[in-house]
Scaffold this motif. Structure first.
Motif, PDB file in Angstrom:
ATOM      1  N   ILE A 113     -44.743 -51.667 -18.100  1.00  6.14           N
ATOM      2  CA  ILE A 113     -45.206 -53.059 -18.217  1.00  6.14           C
ATOM      3  C   ILE A 113     -45.474 -53.630 -16.822  1.00  6.14           C
ATOM      4  N   HIS A 114     -44.531 -53.390 -15.902  1.00  9.13           N
ATOM      5  CA  HIS A 114     -44.653 -53.915 -14.536  1.00  9.13           C
ATOM      6  C   HIS A 114     -45.916 -53.373 -13.854  1.00  9.13           C
ATOM      7  N   GLN A 115     -46.164 -52.088 -14.063  1.00 15.65           N
ATOM      8  CA  GLN A 115     -47.330 -51.459 -13.445  1.00 15.65           C
ATOM      9  C   GLN A 115     -48.630 -52.100 -13.956  1.00 15.65           C
ATOM     10  N   PHE A 116     -48.772 -52.163 -15.291  1.00 18.36           N
ATOM     11  CA  PHE A 116     -50.013 -52.720 -15.843  1.00 18.36           C
ATOM     12  C   PHE A 116     -50.142 -54.202 -15.528  1.00 18.36           C
ATOM     13  N   ALA A 117     -49.003 -54.927 -15.657  1.00 19.88           N
ATOM     14  CA  ALA A 117     -49.020 -56.369 -15.382  1.00 19.88           C
ATOM     15  C   ALA A 117     -49.464 -56.621 -13.935  1.00 19.88           C
ATOM     16  N   GLY A 118     -49.115 -55.708 -13.029  1.00 16.23           N
ATOM     17  CA  GLY A 118     -49.490 -55.870 -11.622  1.00 16.23           C
ATOM     18  C   GLY A 118     -50.997 -55.994 -11.451  1.00 16.23           C
TER      19      GLY A 118
ATOM     20  N   GLN B  13     -43.365 -61.456 -13.008  1.00 12.84           N
ATOM     21  CA  GLN B  13     -43.588 -60.111 -12.470  1.00 12.84           C
ATOM     22  C   GLN B  13     -42.572 -59.773 -11.380  1.00 12.84           C
ATOM     23  N   VAL B  14     -42.282 -60.747 -10.531  1.00 12.79           N
ATOM     24  CA  VAL B  14     -41.302 -60.518  -9.454  1.00 12.79           C
ATOM     25  C   VAL B  14     -39.911 -60.307 -10.056  1.00 12.79           C
ATOM     26  N   THR B  15     -39.573 -61.102 -11.086  1.00  8.11           N
ATOM     27  CA  THR B  15     -38.264 -60.936 -11.743  1.00  8.11           C
ATOM     28  C   THR B  15     -38.154 -59.542 -12.358  1.00  8.11           C
ATOM     29  N   LEU B  16     -39.221 -59.128 -13.034  1.00  6.69           N
ATOM     30  CA  LEU B  16     -39.234 -57.793 -13.638  1.00  6.69           C
ATOM     31  C   LEU B  16     -39.089 -56.713 -12.557  1.00  6.69           C
ATOM     32  N   GLY B  17     -39.810 -56.903 -11.444  1.00  7.19           N
ATOM     33  CA  GLY B  17     -39.718 -55.958 -10.330  1.00  7.19           C
ATOM     34  C   GLY B  17     -38.298 -55.869  -9.784  1.00  7.19           C
ATOM     35  N   LEU B  18     -37.637 -57.040  -9.673  1.00  2.00           N
ATOM     36  CA  LEU B  18     -36.257 -57.056  -9.153  1.00  2.00           C
ATOM     37  C   LEU B  18     -35.322 -56.282 -10.085  1.00  2.00           C
ATOM     38  N   VAL B  19     -35.532 -56.427 -11.399  1.00  2.00           N
ATOM     39  CA  VAL B  19     -34.699 -55.705 -12.374  1.00  2.00           C
ATOM     40  C   VAL B  19     -34.914 -54.193 -12.207  1.00  2.00           C
ATOM     41  N   ILE B  20     -36.182 -53.774 -12.140  1.00  3.43           N
ATOM     42  CA  ILE B  20     -36.495 -52.346 -12.003  1.00  3.43           C
ATOM     43  C   ILE B  20     -35.886 -51.802 -10.701  1.00  3.43           C
TER      44      ILE B  20
ATOM     45  N   ALA C 206     -49.316 -55.750  -1.887  1.00  3.91           N
ATOM     46  CA  ALA C 206     -48.153 -55.245  -2.639  1.00  3.91           C
ATOM     47  C   ALA C 206     -48.576 -54.105  -3.569  1.00  3.91           C
ATOM     48  N   VAL C 207     -49.717 -54.268  -4.235  1.00  3.25           N
ATOM     49  CA  VAL C 207     -50.190 -53.218  -5.161  1.00  3.25           C
ATOM     50  C   VAL C 207     -50.513 -51.941  -4.374  1.00  3.25           C
ATOM     51  N   MET C 208     -51.177 -52.111  -3.223  1.00  2.00           N
ATOM     52  CA  MET C 208     -51.511 -50.939  -2.396  1.00  2.00           C
ATOM     53  C   MET C 208     -50.233 -50.225  -1.939  1.00  2.00           C
ATOM     54  N   ALA C 209     -49.259 -51.026  -1.480  1.00  2.00           N
ATOM     55  CA  ALA C 209     -47.995 -50.443  -0.977  1.00  2.00           C
ATOM     56  C   ALA C 209     -47.297 -49.661  -2.083  1.00  2.00           C
ATOM     57  N   SER C 210     -47.269 -50.233  -3.305  1.00  2.01           N
ATOM     58  CA  SER C 210     -46.573 -49.539  -4.401  1.00  2.01           C
ATOM     59  C   SER C 210     -47.333 -48.280  -4.791  1.00  2.01           C
ATOM     60  N   THR C 211     -48.659 -48.375  -4.818  1.00  3.43           N
ATOM     61  CA  THR C 211     -49.473 -47.215  -5.215  1.00  3.43           C
ATOM     62  C   THR C 211     -49.226 -46.041  -4.267  1.00  3.43           C
ATOM     63  N   VAL C 212     -49.220 -46.336  -2.970  1.00  2.82           N
ATOM     64  CA  VAL C 212     -49.001 -45.286  -1.970  1.00  2.82           C
ATOM     65  C   VAL C 212     -47.537 -44.819  -2.004  1.00  2.82           C
ATOM     66  N   GLY C 213     -46.600 -45.795  -2.134  1.00  2.00           N
ATOM     67  CA  GLY C 213     -45.175 -45.471  -2.111  1.00  2.00           C
ATOM     68  C   GLY C 213     -44.728 -44.631  -3.295  1.00  2.00           C
ATOM     69  N   VAL C 214     -45.194 -45.004  -4.500  1.00  2.00           N
ATOM     70  CA  VAL C 214     -44.797 -44.275  -5.719  1.00  2.00           C
ATOM     71  C   VAL C 214     -45.215 -42.802  -5.613  1.00  2.00           C
ATOM     72  N   ARG C 215     -46.363 -42.564  -5.010  1.00  4.36           N
ATOM     73  CA  ARG C 215     -46.872 -41.187  -4.914  1.00  4.36           C
ATOM     74  C   ARG C 215     -46.312 -40.441  -3.702  1.00  4.36           C
ATOM     75  N   GLY C 216     -45.448 -41.097  -2.951  1.00  3.72           N
ATOM     76  CA  GLY C 216     -44.781 -40.435  -1.832  1.00  3.72           C
ATOM     77  C   GLY C 216     -45.719 -40.098  -0.681  1.00  3.72           C
ATOM     78  N   LEU C 217     -46.856 -40.833  -0.593  1.00  8.29           N
ATOM     79  CA  LEU C 217     -47.813 -40.521   0.485  1.00  8.29           C
ATOM     80  C   LEU C 217     -47.263 -40.986   1.837  1.00  8.29           C
ATOM     81  N   ILE C 218     -46.511 -42.104   1.801  1.00  9.43           N
ATOM     82  CA  ILE C 218     -45.826 -42.591   3.019  1.00  9.43           C
ATOM     83  C   ILE C 218     -44.395 -42.921   2.627  1.00  9.43           C
TER      84      ILE C 218
ATOM     85  N   ASP D 159     -38.221 -46.973 -18.615  1.00  7.66           N
ATOM     86  CA  ASP D 159     -39.607 -46.505 -18.475  1.00  7.66           C
ATOM     87  C   ASP D 159     -40.600 -47.542 -18.975  1.00  7.66           C
ATOM     88  N   ILE D 160     -40.225 -48.179 -20.102  1.00  6.93           N
ATOM     89  CA  ILE D 160     -41.135 -49.161 -20.700  1.00  6.93           C
ATOM     90  C   ILE D 160     -41.296 -50.366 -19.764  1.00  6.93           C
ATOM     91  N   LEU D 161     -40.193 -50.785 -19.121  1.00  6.66           N
ATOM     92  CA  LEU D 161     -40.269 -51.923 -18.178  1.00  6.66           C
ATOM     93  C   LEU D 161     -41.151 -51.562 -16.979  1.00  6.66           C
TER      94      LEU D 161
END
Ligand code: HEM
Length: 133
Positions: free
Chosen positions: A7-12, A51-58, A121-133, A2-4
């Protein structure tokens, strides 16, 4: 985990601002024909690397290839990796120039392309995380 993710979200959002500031600085320095030092542009590119490395880990640990949203499964990682490539290509092209103004411009163009891709990328994640698409 959760912490990673937090961090990834805010760092984005922070990285989007850093890339914007670096691209703006690059065009300002090109205009003033300031001596070229790649340092500030490299810093922005390295932040993208982290940020990309962190994203790959998550992504890997969280099994996001099974996520319901194609935006998180494919679009977000793809745009992020392309942003990283664009920033590094810009820095490399900048270093290859002999005139300072052109060097800053080349780095700035790479960062500008990276900025658009990071925004996507930020827009895609924002929409994707919320299950809008
Ligand atoms: C330019 C680089 C990147 C930026 C700026 C970025 C930005 C973001 C942001 C802002 C979020 C939060 C979305 C929200 O909660 O509204 C997020 C989530 C996420 N990112 Fe990235 N990301 C980047 C690269 C990557 C990469 C390369 C991957 C995977 C290969 C990745 C995987 C993820 C995953 C799986 C989530 C969802 C986490 C969750 O469930 O909340 N990211 N990203």
């Amino acid at each position: 985990m959760d912490i990673l993710t937090t961090i990834h979200q805010f760092a984005g959002y922070v990285i989007a601002l850093v890339v914007l500031a670096s691209a703006t600085a690059a065009f300002g320095r090109a205009h003033d024909a300031r001596e070229f030092t790649a340092g500030p542009y490299v810093a922005a590119a390295v932040l993208l690397d982290v940020q990309v490395t962190l994203g790959l880990v998550i992504y890997g640990v969280g099994g996001y290839w099974d996520h319901a949203s194609p935006l998180l499964r494919y679009v977000h990682p793809l745009l992020a990796v392309l942003a990283l490539v664009a920033a590094h290509v810009g820095v490399r092209r900048g270093r290859a120039q002999r005139m300072a103004a052109e060097a800053h411009q080349a780095a700035g163009r790479g960062l500008l392309v990276a900025l658009v891709l990071v925004f996507g990328a930020v827009m895609a994640s924002t929409v994707g995380v919320r299950g809008l698409i």
